[in-house]
Structure formats: C-alpha cells, structure tokens
Design a protein around this motif. Structure first.
Motif, PDB file in Angstrom:
ATOM      1  N   ASP A   1      -8.696  22.409  -3.751  1.00  0.00           N
ATOM      2  CA  ASP A   1      -7.522  22.827  -2.981  1.00  0.00           C
ATOM      3  C   ASP A   1      -7.048  21.756  -2.001  1.00  0.00           C
ATOM      4  O   ASP A   1      -6.178  22.001  -1.171  1.00  0.00           O
ATOM      5  CB  ASP A   1      -7.779  24.138  -2.249  1.00  0.00           C
ATOM      6  CG  ASP A   1      -8.936  24.062  -1.257  1.00  0.00           C
ATOM      7  OD1 ASP A   1      -9.608  23.021  -1.210  1.00  0.00           O
ATOM      8  OD2 ASP A   1      -9.156  25.052  -0.531  1.00  0.00           O
ATOM      9  N   SER A   2      -7.603  20.551  -2.114  1.00  0.00           N
ATOM     10  CA  SER A   2      -7.132  19.439  -1.279  1.00  0.00           C
ATOM     11  C   SER A   2      -5.842  18.879  -1.864  1.00  0.00           C
ATOM     12  O   SER A   2      -5.691  18.784  -3.090  1.00  0.00           O
ATOM     13  CB  SER A   2      -8.188  18.329  -1.239  1.00  0.00           C
ATOM     14  OG  SER A   2      -7.639  17.120  -0.734  1.00  0.00           O
ATOM     15  N   PRO A   3      -4.891  18.464  -1.030  1.00  0.00           N
ATOM     16  CA  PRO A   3      -3.659  17.871  -1.557  1.00  0.00           C
ATOM     17  C   PRO A   3      -3.890  16.541  -2.265  1.00  0.00           C
ATOM     18  O   PRO A   3      -3.008  16.072  -2.997  1.00  0.00           O
ATOM     19  CB  PRO A   3      -2.790  17.686  -0.309  1.00  0.00           C
ATOM     20  CG  PRO A   3      -3.744  17.646   0.834  1.00  0.00           C
ATOM     21  CD  PRO A   3      -4.858  18.562   0.451  1.00  0.00           C
ATOM     22  N   LEU A   4      -5.043  15.927  -2.083  1.00  0.00           N
ATOM     23  CA  LEU A   4      -5.367  14.664  -2.749  1.00  0.00           C
ATOM     24  C   LEU A   4      -6.296  14.855  -3.941  1.00  0.00           C
ATOM     25  O   LEU A   4      -6.780  13.871  -4.515  1.00  0.00           O
ATOM     26  CB  LEU A   4      -6.010  13.694  -1.752  1.00  0.00           C
ATOM     27  CG  LEU A   4      -5.098  13.158  -0.652  1.00  0.00           C
ATOM     28  CD1 LEU A   4      -5.883  12.280   0.323  1.00  0.00           C
ATOM     29  CD2 LEU A   4      -3.922  12.383  -1.234  1.00  0.00           C
ATOM     30  N   TYR A   5      -6.522  16.093  -4.347  1.00  0.00           N
ATOM     31  CA  TYR A   5      -7.480  16.370  -5.421  1.00  0.00           C
ATOM     32  C   TYR A   5      -7.167  15.566  -6.678  1.00  0.00           C
ATOM     33  O   TYR A   5      -6.009  15.439  -7.098  1.00  0.00           O
ATOM     34  CB  TYR A   5      -7.484  17.855  -5.759  1.00  0.00           C
ATOM     35  CG  TYR A   5      -8.352  18.194  -6.946  1.00  0.00           C
ATOM     36  CD1 TYR A   5      -9.732  18.060  -6.882  1.00  0.00           C
ATOM     37  CD2 TYR A   5      -7.784  18.629  -8.146  1.00  0.00           C
ATOM     38  CE1 TYR A   5     -10.531  18.358  -7.973  1.00  0.00           C
ATOM     39  CE2 TYR A   5      -8.572  18.942  -9.237  1.00  0.00           C
ATOM     40  CZ  TYR A   5      -9.954  18.801  -9.145  1.00  0.00           C
ATOM     41  OH  TYR A   5     -10.732  19.092 -10.236  1.00  0.00           O
ATOM     42  N   CYS A   6      -8.214  15.031  -7.295  1.00  0.00           N
ATOM     43  CA  CYS A   6      -8.099  14.214  -8.504  1.00  0.00           C
ATOM     44  C   CYS A   6      -9.093  14.745  -9.537  1.00  0.00           C
ATOM     45  O   CYS A   6     -10.296  14.791  -9.282  1.00  0.00           O
ATOM     46  CB  CYS A   6      -8.395  12.759  -8.164  1.00  0.00           C
ATOM     47  SG  CYS A   6      -8.513  11.659  -9.573  1.00  0.00           S
ATOM     48  N   GLU A   7      -8.597  15.123 -10.708  1.00  0.00           N
ATOM     49  CA  GLU A   7      -9.443  15.750 -11.721  1.00  0.00           C
ATOM     50  C   GLU A   7     -10.562  14.841 -12.216  1.00  0.00           C
ATOM     51  O   GLU A   7     -11.621  15.316 -12.617  1.00  0.00           O
ATOM     52  CB  GLU A   7      -8.590  16.189 -12.916  1.00  0.00           C
ATOM     53  CG  GLU A   7      -7.656  17.359 -12.638  1.00  0.00           C
ATOM     54  CD  GLU A   7      -6.901  17.788 -13.874  1.00  0.00           C
ATOM     55  OE1 GLU A   7      -7.025  17.097 -14.917  1.00  0.00           O
ATOM     56  OE2 GLU A   7      -6.186  18.808 -13.806  1.00  0.00           O
ATOM     57  N   THR A   8     -10.335  13.552 -12.217  1.00  0.00           N
ATOM     58  CA  THR A   8     -11.330  12.620 -12.751  1.00  0.00           C
ATOM     59  C   THR A   8     -12.261  12.055 -11.686  1.00  0.00           C
ATOM     60  O   THR A   8     -13.124  11.216 -11.990  1.00  0.00           O
ATOM     61  CB  THR A   8     -10.621  11.463 -13.480  1.00  0.00           C
ATOM     62  OG1 THR A   8      -9.714  10.827 -12.574  1.00  0.00           O
ATOM     63  CG2 THR A   8      -9.844  11.973 -14.687  1.00  0.00           C
ATOM     64  N   ALA A   9     -12.105  12.520 -10.451  1.00  0.00           N
ATOM     65  CA  ALA A   9     -12.894  11.939  -9.358  1.00  0.00           C
ATOM     66  C   ALA A   9     -14.383  12.240  -9.493  1.00  0.00           C
ATOM     67  O   ALA A   9     -15.221  11.383  -9.197  1.00  0.00           O
ATOM     68  CB  ALA A   9     -12.375  12.450  -8.020  1.00  0.00           C
ATOM     69  N   ALA A  10     -14.742  13.443  -9.918  1.00  0.00           N
ATOM     70  CA  ALA A  10     -16.157  13.808  -9.998  1.00  0.00           C
ATOM     71  C   ALA A  10     -16.908  12.910 -10.976  1.00  0.00           C
ATOM     72  O   ALA A  10     -18.039  12.482 -10.711  1.00  0.00           O
ATOM     73  CB  ALA A  10     -16.301  15.275 -10.387  1.00  0.00           C
ATOM     74  N   ALA A  11     -16.275  12.605 -12.105  1.00  0.00           N
ATOM     75  CA  ALA A  11     -16.921  11.720 -13.077  1.00  0.00           C
ATOM     76  C   ALA A  11     -17.108  10.327 -12.494  1.00  0.00           C
ATOM     77  O   ALA A  11     -18.137   9.673 -12.720  1.00  0.00           O
ATOM     78  CB  ALA A  11     -16.085  11.656 -14.352  1.00  0.00           C
ATOM     79  N   ALA A  12     -16.121   9.860 -11.718  1.00  0.00           N
ATOM     80  CA  ALA A  12     -16.241   8.541 -11.086  1.00  0.00           C
ATOM     81  C   ALA A  12     -17.365   8.528 -10.062  1.00  0.00           C
ATOM     82  O   ALA A  12     -18.090   7.534  -9.933  1.00  0.00           O
ATOM     83  CB  ALA A  12     -14.917   8.155 -10.439  1.00  0.00           C
ATOM     84  N   VAL A  13     -17.530   9.617  -9.319  1.00  0.00           N
ATOM     85  CA  VAL A  13     -18.613   9.714  -8.342  1.00  0.00           C
ATOM     86  C   VAL A  13     -19.967   9.607  -9.032  1.00  0.00           C
ATOM     87  O   VAL A  13     -20.885   8.944  -8.541  1.00  0.00           O
ATOM     88  CB  VAL A  13     -18.500  11.013  -7.532  1.00  0.00           C
ATOM     89  CG1 VAL A  13     -19.805  11.297  -6.780  1.00  0.00           C
ATOM     90  CG2 VAL A  13     -17.346  10.929  -6.545  1.00  0.00           C
ATOM     91  N   ALA A  14     -20.100  10.256 -10.180  1.00  0.00           N
ATOM     92  CA  ALA A  14     -21.373  10.205 -10.904  1.00  0.00           C
ATOM     93  C   ALA A  14     -21.721   8.773 -11.296  1.00  0.00           C
ATOM     94  O   ALA A  14     -22.869   8.331 -11.160  1.00  0.00           O
ATOM     95  CB  ALA A  14     -21.300  11.095 -12.145  1.00  0.00           C
ATOM     96  N   VAL A  15     -20.727   8.024 -11.770  1.00  0.00           N
ATOM     97  CA  VAL A  15     -20.967   6.621 -12.131  1.00  0.00           C
ATOM     98  C   VAL A  15     -21.273   5.794 -10.889  1.00  0.00           C
ATOM     99  O   VAL A  15     -22.198   4.977 -10.876  1.00  0.00           O
ATOM    100  CB  VAL A  15     -19.742   6.055 -12.876  1.00  0.00           C
ATOM    101  CG1 VAL A  15     -19.916   4.555 -13.120  1.00  0.00           C
ATOM    102  CG2 VAL A  15     -19.542   6.778 -14.197  1.00  0.00           C
ATOM    103  N   ALA A  16     -20.503   6.015  -9.832  1.00  0.00           N
ATOM    104  CA  ALA A  16     -20.721   5.266  -8.595  1.00  0.00           C
ATOM    105  C   ALA A  16     -22.111   5.525  -8.027  1.00  0.00           C
ATOM    106  O   ALA A  16     -22.761   4.603  -7.508  1.00  0.00           O
ATOM    107  CB  ALA A  16     -19.662   5.638  -7.571  1.00  0.00           C
ATOM    108  N   SER A  17     -22.582   6.761  -8.107  1.00  0.00           N
ATOM    109  CA  SER A  17     -23.914   7.092  -7.618  1.00  0.00           C
ATOM    110  C   SER A  17     -24.990   6.346  -8.401  1.00  0.00           C
ATOM    111  O   SER A  17     -25.960   5.827  -7.816  1.00  0.00           O
ATOM    112  CB  SER A  17     -24.138   8.601  -7.723  1.00  0.00           C
ATOM    113  OG  SER A  17     -25.438   8.947  -7.302  1.00  0.00           O
TER     114      SER A  17
END
Length: 210
Positions: free
Chosen positions: A40-56
């Motif tokens: 519900d954030s105005p900056l929400y990005c559908e692909t962000a979670a996958a990027a976080v997993a790689v970054a982690s």
C-alpha cells in the motif's frame, strides 16, 4: 522489433566498450527499504522483493569475504526542509520523512555491525554524503550496485561512481523499478556508456565465491 534493431545498429561499434573489475570491490545497495516493498506504499514495486533476495545473497557473500557492504536510505526533516528542489518536484518523497516506517530496511537487509549506512536526501549515494572519500580511503576501486529504483537512484549512483573513478558493475537481478520499460532502458544505457550490467552469478564471481 524494427526499432530495437535500429537501436542496436546505431550503438554497435560506438558504445560497446567494456570495463574490468579492479582489485578491491565493495557492494552498494541503494535505498532498498520498505517503501518499495509494502503493497500500500505509493512507491510499491512488484519486483522489489525478488531484488532484495538477490541483494541479501550478495551482501552475505561480501561479508563472508571481507568485502565492504554499504546500504543507503533516505530521510528528510518533517516537511522536507532539507530536500530542496528534489522534494518539491517529487512530493511522494514525504514517505521518507523522519520516523516513517517506510524508510526502514527490510528484515533481509538489516545492516550488520560492520556495514556502513549512508543516509541521503538526493538521488545519488554520493551527493553530499562523503561516500566517495570514504571508499577511496579504504582502497575500494570497484562497486557492485543494486537497489531501487533502476531509473532513479541506482542510475544516479552508478553514474557518480564512474565519475568518482570507481568501476561500476550494476547487478541486474538486484535492481527493480516500478515499470519494466524504464528499468530495461536504463540498464541498456548504463551498459552502453557508464557501467557494466551483469548477472548475479558474475557478481558472486567478482566477490570471490566461485
């Protein structure tokens, strides 16, 4: 398709140089915070979670190999008094007013004790932060870069990295944008002129895990 072919023909032989990593890399994760992950954030990005997993995964590999990890976040005085023209142009940045939960790092990227957190007010991780000087003091010559968004703060940070003399390697799977067109267009242009755009496997190789 015709447009893509024309683009490739126009760039071939003109913007096809390549860079090699130096001797001392660091990982720069740009604004990988909850504002892009909460639906519900105005900056929400559908692909962000996958990027976080790689970054982690990249961050863990860097820590295991003694490679510096830098994470940036954004924070403003309530009302954006320290945000200048950027805050006025982009009112959605109020989600980063001090105290907002949307400015927090997600659980997978909570900074460790040895990590460096850089708080910024503008797109580039380098603008007004002293980061370039700190990295030069550490002997860093290469940056692996991921974050949000590809067309905004990642691009600005990669461009400044190059201008400060660091070899920038933008990790495709560790970046995300709210629309695929600016994501792909900016990765294309970064590869053509300013950086190397690489996959996570090659990034792990630079870290030294292969």
């Amino acid at each position: 398709m015709a447009g893509e072919a024309g683009r490739d023909e126009n760039y071939a032989g003109t913007f096809d140089g390549h860079l090699q990593p130096g001797k001392r890399p660091a990982l720069l994760l740009v604004d990988m915070v909850e504002a892009y992950l909460v639906s519900d954030s105005p900056l929400y990005c559908e692909t962000a979670a996958a990027a976080v997993a790689v970054a982690s995964e990249l961050a863990d590999a860097c820590r295991a190999n003694g490679i510096p990890v830098i994470l940036t976040n954004v924070e403003y005085e309530p009302g954006g008094g320290d945000g200048g023209v950027f805050y006025r142009k982009t009112p959605v940045l109020k989600v980063f007013d001090r105290g907002s939960p949307l400015g927090a790092f997600p659980p997978a990227l909570v900074p460790r004790e040895a990590d460096r957190v850089v708080t910024k007010q503008y797109p580039s991780a380098f603008f007004g932060t002293g980061l370039a000087e700190q990295l030069h003091d550490q002997g860093v010559d290469t940056l692996l870069i991921g974050g949000f968004s590809t067309s905004g703060c990642v691009r600005a940070s990669a461009l400044d990295a190059m201008q400060y003399g660091f070899v920038p390697f933008v990790v495709r799977e560790a970046c995300a944008d709210r629309h695929p067109d600016p994501h792909e267009a900016n990765l294309f242009d970064l590869q053509a002129k300013y950086a190397e755009v690489i996959g996570s496997v090659k990034a792990l190789g630079i870290i030294g895990t292969d």
